[in-house]
Design an enzyme around this catalytic site. Structure first.
Site: not given
Length: 292
Positions: A63, A66, A122
């Site tokens: 993640s 992101k 997240s």
């Protein structure tokens, strides 16, 4: 103070481990106790590398992806745009058992609110929603992510998904520690990004088009380490636990990343970051009359 830190590191090769001889102010040649096989720590202003380990090895980044998703969206602008959460988030989240911000199809949030949903809990549902809106569509958005990576000189990086999920394989999205420090430096120079990732929680009251939401950061460094100001955690089976981080202590910004610190413990990734940061900060703060 900034000249002191950058000056000692200036002779170090950007991609090599810095030795004791190159950093005479530091009592040890490198930080002790860092578990991550890939890592890098740099001056948060110039990007001068202070220490690294396998910094140019491409690996899955989960993640942390992101951060690029947020960067592409912020660069596009119009952060007060109203965005409708698409039906597609349901199948997307279920396929991968993804972390979510508990968004519901049909909710209407602003882009700015979705960025909080993306970065704090997240939310893979937020990543999917933003990609649909700002691509438009997943394919077009992922192309923008890769274009931005090329513009930033991230030669060891490729994106195949806006969340960092293993789509289509565990290794389809990857980057290097060196590339991620570049990405972090660029993103943290954007005031809106810096504001978002520096928050431990964000409350969104229920409105005409949305439910109430309470989002808390997954970045335990923000709570546990003095001067932490961001940035993003990551975790998948292939990537292990990862952390891209920035701190400011005594007016000295540091930025770094650890990749695959542990198979499943975010505490180990945070501890790795703390070991790296203490290695730089402790000798300075112990002899200079500045705050923590």
């Amino acid at each position: 103070m900034l000249v002191l830190v950058a000056g000692h590191a200036a002779s170090a090769a950007p991609t090599a481990n810095v030795t004791h001889a190159q950093l005479p102010f530091w009592p040890t040649a490198e930080p002790d106790g860092v578990q991550a096989p890939e890592a890098e720590l740099a001056d948060g202003i110039t990007g001068t590398v202070l220490w690294s380990r396998e910094a140019n090895t491409p690996v899955p980044i989960a993640s942390i992806t992101k951060v690029m998703t947020a960067l592409v969206v912020i660069n596009a602008g119009d952060l007060e745009r109203n965005v409708t959460v698409p039906e597609g988030i349901i199948a997307y989240d279920r396929e991968y058992g993804a972390s979510t911000a508990d968004l519901v199809p049909g909710e209407v949030l602003t882009t700015r609110q979705l960025l909080y949903a993306l970065m704090l809990p997240s939310g893979c549902d937020a990543a999917y929603t933003l990609a649909e809106e700002y691509g438009p569509g997943q394919g077009a958005f992922i192309a923008k992510m890769n274009d931005t990576a090329r513009q930033l000189g991230m030669a060891g990086t490729h994106f195949s998904d806006p969340s960092g999920l293993p789509d289509p394989t565990d290794y389809s999205t990857y980057s290097t520690a060196s590339d991620l420090v570049k990405l972090g430096l660029r993103a943290m120079n954007l005031p809106v990004f810096r504001e978002i990732v520096g928050q431990q929680n964000y409350h969104l009251a229920a409105g005409p088009g949305n439910r109430e939401h309470d989002w808390r950061t997954t970045n335990r460094l923000l709570r546990d380490y003095p001067g932490a100001v961001g940035i993003k955690t990551g975790s998948t089976d292939a990537a292990g636990t990862c952390l891209l981080f920035e701190t400011v202590r005594g007016g000295l910004p540091m930025i770094g990343v650890v990749l695959h610190s542990s198979p499943d413990s975010g505490a180990v990734a945070a501890a790795d970051a703390a070991h790296m940061l203490n290695w730089v900060y402790d000798p300075i703060l112990s002899v200079l009359p500045i705050g923590p």
